[in-house]
Design a protein around this motif. Sequence first.
Motif, PDB file in Angstrom:
ATOM      1  N   LEU A   1       0.823  -1.203   0.000  1.00 41.27           N
ATOM      2  CA  LEU A   1       0.000   0.000   0.000  1.00 41.27           C
ATOM      3  C   LEU A   1       0.862   1.259   0.000  1.00 41.27           C
ATOM      4  N   PHE A   2       1.944   1.232   0.792  1.00 44.58           N
ATOM      5  CA  PHE A   2       2.862   2.376   0.861  1.00 44.58           C
ATOM      6  C   PHE A   2       4.231   1.932   0.349  1.00 44.58           C
ATOM      7  N   TYR A   3       4.728   2.674  -0.613  1.00 44.88           N
ATOM      8  CA  TYR A   3       5.983   2.281  -1.238  1.00 44.88           C
ATOM      9  C   TYR A   3       6.799   3.513  -1.632  1.00 44.88           C
ATOM     10  N   THR A   4       8.038   3.269  -1.958  1.00 42.33           N
ATOM     11  CA  THR A   4       8.894   4.294  -2.556  1.00 42.33           C
ATOM     12  C   THR A   4       9.463   3.699  -3.839  1.00 42.33           C
ATOM     13  N   LYS A   5       9.853   4.540  -4.730  1.00 46.92           N
ATOM     14  CA  LYS A   5      10.405   4.057  -6.004  1.00 46.92           C
ATOM     15  C   LYS A   5      11.925   4.122  -6.000  1.00 46.92           C
ATOM     16  N   HIS A   6      12.540   3.021  -6.366  1.00 50.35           N
ATOM     17  CA  HIS A   6      13.995   2.938  -6.459  1.00 50.35           C
ATOM     18  C   HIS A   6      14.337   2.348  -7.817  1.00 50.35           C
TER      19      HIS A   6
ATOM     20  N   PRO B   1       8.957  -1.489  -0.688  1.00 51.34           N
ATOM     21  CA  PRO B   1       8.218  -1.133   0.532  1.00 51.34           C
ATOM     22  C   PRO B   1       8.844   0.075   1.226  1.00 51.34           C
ATOM     23  N   MET B   2       8.008   0.952   1.716  1.00 56.20           N
ATOM     24  CA  MET B   2       8.494   2.107   2.457  1.00 56.20           C
ATOM     25  C   MET B   2       9.174   1.628   3.743  1.00 56.20           C
ATOM     26  N   SER B   3      10.260   2.280   4.126  1.00 55.25           N
ATOM     27  CA  SER B   3      11.000   1.884   5.330  1.00 55.25           C
ATOM     28  C   SER B   3      10.506   2.636   6.558  1.00 55.25           C
ATOM     29  N   ASP B   4      10.758   2.060   7.725  1.00 52.60           N
ATOM     30  CA  ASP B   4      10.369   2.744   8.964  1.00 52.60           C
ATOM     31  C   ASP B   4      11.189   4.010   9.175  1.00 52.60           C
TER      32      ASP B   4
END
Length: 342
Positions: free
Chosen positions: A221-226, A232-235
């Motif tokens: 649901l929450f992600y970042t693009k690399h 997955p988005m990190s804490d």
Amino acid sequence: MKSNSFWKKLKEYFGVYLPRQRNSSEKTIASCHMAWNLLLRFLLQEKGIPASGLKFESFTSAILTEFLDTMEDRKGWKESTRNNRLSCIRSFFKFAAYTCPEVYTVYADLCTIPLKKGTDNSRVVRHMPKDAVAEIIGCTDADTPKGLRDRFFLTLMYDTAARDGEMLQLKLSDINVDNSTICLFGKGAKPRLVPVSKETMQMFSRYKSLFHNDSKKDCFLFYTKHRKEKTPMSDDNVARFLKKYAAEARTRNVHVPDNVHPHMLRHSRAMHLYQNGMPLAMLSEFLGHEDPETTLIYAYADTEMKRQAVEKASKDLLTANIKDDSPIWESQDIIDQLLRGY
């Protein structure tokens, strides 16, 4: 005075040992400086001991305990402050005992004074009032993609009282639009179904159209693009943007505390639900606590807040007309005078 071995050793301690031999930091030296100034003022002015009469054996566990108790009562020292002052004073006698064996008995006596245990904070819940939470979320710019993502993340996290890890594990398929619920996987991958407010679901619709227009159901649901890949988005990322928004919100609302962290949103939501009448048994299920006893911290914290409010109100009333009787000699810097040729 110059022939007094105690004063000579104290001057050596502050003038040579701490700054040159031990290479102590300015903060450490200042802390020891303060502790000794307070102790010497207490002995010279309050106890009436003449400076020439101060010797190593003048410092007993009984008189040092009296000093600590007096300062704690007069200045409102916390346990940590009291223990720090005691450590600063004892460190001098430990230093003196190395070159003056007769001082060791004094040092040993002072070591019998126990450090004071602090208040048990195991049941203290750090949380924010509703206006502080709203201020933080309001600092996000929902007109930008990143701002919308951050606003939806924080809103959903607060709305569901989810743990940070639970939020980051969410898949697109975990949100049920038909019945406005979300499936969270808690500790041990134990699932629980949590209702989501209408306002949050409306925000989800906007978020999905922007970030998941062509996503598969098993996408995070929450992600970042690399490198154009969704990860997955990190804490760390969550902690970073929450810290940024909290710092901005703090300039507008004094109720926003320092060191806001993601879990504080969970605590805040739980406390607000409890204060609004949600029974502890239901709250325990809502939070996904395996042991219902864990949820009792919110009942304790709410009761403790009421008690502190009552005590503060009583204290303000009872002490309104009490004058400050602090001695006028409290500003005298005895250690500085000693170093300059006391």
